[in-house]
Design a protein around this motif. Structure first.
Motif, PDB file in Angstrom:
ATOM      1  N   VAL A 300       0.825  -1.213   0.000  1.00 51.25           N
ATOM      2  CA  VAL A 300       0.000   0.000   0.000  1.00 51.25           C
ATOM      3  C   VAL A 300       0.857   1.259   0.000  1.00 51.25           C
ATOM      4  O   VAL A 300       0.402   2.323  -0.394  1.00 51.25           O
ATOM      5  N   MET A 301       2.099   1.138   0.442  1.00 52.99           N
ATOM      6  CA  MET A 301       2.993   2.309   0.475  1.00 52.99           C
ATOM      7  C   MET A 301       3.762   2.473  -0.838  1.00 52.99           C
ATOM      8  O   MET A 301       4.512   3.417  -1.001  1.00 52.99           O
ATOM      9  N   TYR A 302       3.608   1.520  -1.742  1.00 53.35           N
ATOM     10  CA  TYR A 302       4.342   1.599  -3.009  1.00 53.35           C
ATOM     11  C   TYR A 302       3.365   1.940  -4.130  1.00 53.35           C
ATOM     12  O   TYR A 302       3.334   1.332  -5.186  1.00 53.35           O
ATOM     13  N   GLU A 303       2.567   2.982  -3.854  1.00 54.37           N
ATOM     14  CA  GLU A 303       1.542   3.344  -4.826  1.00 54.37           C
ATOM     15  C   GLU A 303       2.090   4.392  -5.774  1.00 54.37           C
ATOM     16  O   GLU A 303       1.860   5.585  -5.604  1.00 54.37           O
ATOM     17  N   ILE A 304       2.837   3.946  -6.806  1.00 54.17           N
ATOM     18  CA  ILE A 304       3.406   4.902  -7.753  1.00 54.17           C
ATOM     19  C   ILE A 304       2.302   5.569  -8.572  1.00 54.17           C
ATOM     20  O   ILE A 304       2.460   6.663  -9.060  1.00 54.17           O
ATOM     21  N   TYR A 305       1.146   4.899  -8.690  1.00 55.82           N
ATOM     22  CA  TYR A 305      -0.042   5.508  -9.304  1.00 55.82           C
ATOM     23  C   TYR A 305      -1.263   4.941  -8.585  1.00 55.82           C
ATOM     24  O   TYR A 305      -1.180   3.868  -7.969  1.00 55.82           O
ATOM     25  N   PRO A 306      -2.404   5.652  -8.623  1.00 58.76           N
ATOM     26  CA  PRO A 306      -3.572   5.187  -7.862  1.00 58.76           C
ATOM     27  C   PRO A 306      -4.247   3.979  -8.493  1.00 58.76           C
ATOM     28  O   PRO A 306      -4.055   3.702  -9.686  1.00 58.76           O
ATOM     29  N   ASN A 307      -5.025   3.263  -7.684  1.00 58.81           N
ATOM     30  CA  ASN A 307      -5.786   2.089  -8.155  1.00 58.81           C
ATOM     31  C   ASN A 307      -4.912   0.987  -8.711  1.00 58.81           C
ATOM     32  O   ASN A 307      -5.299   0.278  -9.638  1.00 58.81           O
ATOM     33  N   LYS A 308      -3.701   0.876  -8.177  1.00 61.79           N
ATOM     34  CA  LYS A 308      -2.759  -0.133  -8.668  1.00 61.79           C
ATOM     35  C   LYS A 308      -3.329  -1.532  -8.396  1.00 61.79           C
ATOM     36  O   LYS A 308      -3.818  -1.808  -7.302  1.00 61.79           O
ATOM     37  N   ALA A 309      -3.234  -2.377  -9.423  1.00 54.53           N
ATOM     38  CA  ALA A 309      -3.733  -3.760  -9.266  1.00 54.53           C
ATOM     39  C   ALA A 309      -2.923  -4.468  -8.189  1.00 54.53           C
ATOM     40  O   ALA A 309      -1.746  -4.162  -7.970  1.00 54.53           O
ATOM     41  N   CYS A 310      -3.567  -5.397  -7.500  1.00 53.81           N
ATOM     42  CA  CYS A 310      -2.894  -6.298  -6.534  1.00 53.81           C
ATOM     43  C   CYS A 310      -2.462  -5.629  -5.235  1.00 53.81           C
ATOM     44  O   CYS A 310      -1.707  -6.217  -4.468  1.00 53.81           O
TER      45      CYS A 310
END
Ligand code: 5AD
Ligand code: FES
Length: 351
Positions: A300-310
């Motif tokens: 959850v902290m590696y959200e380089i872009y929103p709505n990331k799959a998985c």
């Protein structure tokens, strides 16, 4: 294929014609890399980053997120999972985190190479040549660094320099090749200000660089970044849209231009179409998927872009999800490290 022909395909809207593009890409994929889909287990080892890329959710400028760096033992636990799931490769990715020191990373690479038969891929940003050399000597096999766009003006607009070091990813790619890495790069599709001509040149650059791995995905605006408010302006005729369909076109054209490359069906694509984006990528030229191995509390902290799959899945869930998806489209799960197959194919056949 020349620039003009590539632009015509990128602008093509006729579904029947596009069907022929998907078919050609699929046939080329079968002929050159076969039916196996190789699995690269992705470990996002740190979200700390020194850079301020205008699109990226883990940029140093984003003060809204909590930062982490995995410990050696946490990384080795993920590595053991990769072995257990039958993956052939682990990809260790992070922001450009200088807390990941040359020596510490070299030690981890040596451990993985000593304790497993996995290929080791690194994706750790624009590190100094000494680091890249030490990691290669420690046994790392592959390095990924996308050039994002071959348009220098657009590139500079979204990549502020770090200190007075100008960022030159093409020079880094050349150095990686010299060091004996298998080299991967790629781009984002639909960056605000990116035009069709840019995108066609990106695809031709893939061939010129003779890349072993090519990853492409849609630009997805992240609200906590400068580019986040900036939807590509569809009223500008030349602006490339950041759509699912444009992503398939780029995957298919990339396969035609670089028949032997390892091409992933990326998480960014799967994030736009969680139902069957990954499968459609695999049916239109791609031959690689990258199941996530990062422990859930860090994902959850590696959200380089929103709505990331998985983002809310476990490593086990991604492992079974992806092998099921591969088998469901009639493909085989790859065995072994799945490195680049080099064949001597005359350039003239690469139309
Ligand atoms: N949308 C899509 N892709 C992104 N990346 C980073 N931020 C975004 C975003 N907002 C991609 C970049 C980078 C890779 C690791 O993730 O291409 O090289
Ligand atoms: Fe992660 Fe499907 S690949 S849930």
């Amino acid at each position: 294929m020349n620039e003009e022909e590539i632009i015509d395909w990128l602008r093509e809207e006729d579904e029947q014609k596009l069907e022929t593009l998907w078919q050609r890409a699929n046939e080329t994929r079968i002929a050159h890399v076969g039916d196996q889909v190789h699995l690269r287990g992705l470990i996002e080892i740190s979200n700390i980053c020194a850079r301020r890329c205008g699109y990226c959710g883990i940029s140093a400028d984003n003060r809204q997120i909590e930062r982490y760096r995995m410990t050696e033992e946490e990384i080795m636990d993920c590595v053991q999972k990769a072995v257990g799931f039958g993956y052939g490769t682990v990809v260790m990715q992070a922001g450009e985190d200088y807390g990941i020191t040359r020596e510490w990373m070299a030690h981890i690479i040596r451990r993985i190479k000593a304790e497993t038969s996995l290929a080791v891929t690194l994706s750790l940003g624009e590190r100094p040549a000494e680091d890249l050399m030490a990691w290669r000597e420690a046994g790392a096999n592959r390095y990924l660094i996308r050039f994002e766009t071959s348009n220098r003006i657009l590139y500079d607009r979204i990549h502020p320099p770090l200190g007075d070091n100008p960022s030159d990813r093409f020079a880094i790619l050349a150095n990686l090749k010299k060091l004996g890495y298998e080299v991967g790069s790629g781009i984002m599709i639909g960056i605000p200000g990116q035009i069709y001509e840019d995108l066609a040149r990106d695809i031709l650059a893939f061939r010129k660089l003779d890349l072993d791995m090519i990853g492409v995905g849609p630009f997805i605006p992240h609200p906590e970044t400068p580019l986040g408010q900036c939807l590509p302006d569809a009223s500008v005729d030349e602006q490339v849209p950041n759509t699912e369909k444009m992503t398939y076109k780029v995957i298919a054209l990339t396969r035609l231009v670089c028949p032997e490359a390892n091409i992933p069906s990326t998480t960014a694509l799967a994030s736009l179409n969680k139902t069957d984006g990954r499968e459609l990528g695999l049916m239109r030229g791609a031959n690689i998927v990258m199941p996530n191995l990062t422990p859930p509390q860090y994902r959850v902290m590696y959200e380089i872009y929103p709505n990331k799959a998985c983002i809310n899945e476990t490593s086990e869930a991604c492992a079974s999800c992806l092998s099921m998806r591969i088998l469901n489209i009639g493909r085989a799960v790859g065995s072994g490290q799945g490195g680049r197959l080099k064949r001597n194919i005359p350039m003239s056949t690469m139309t």
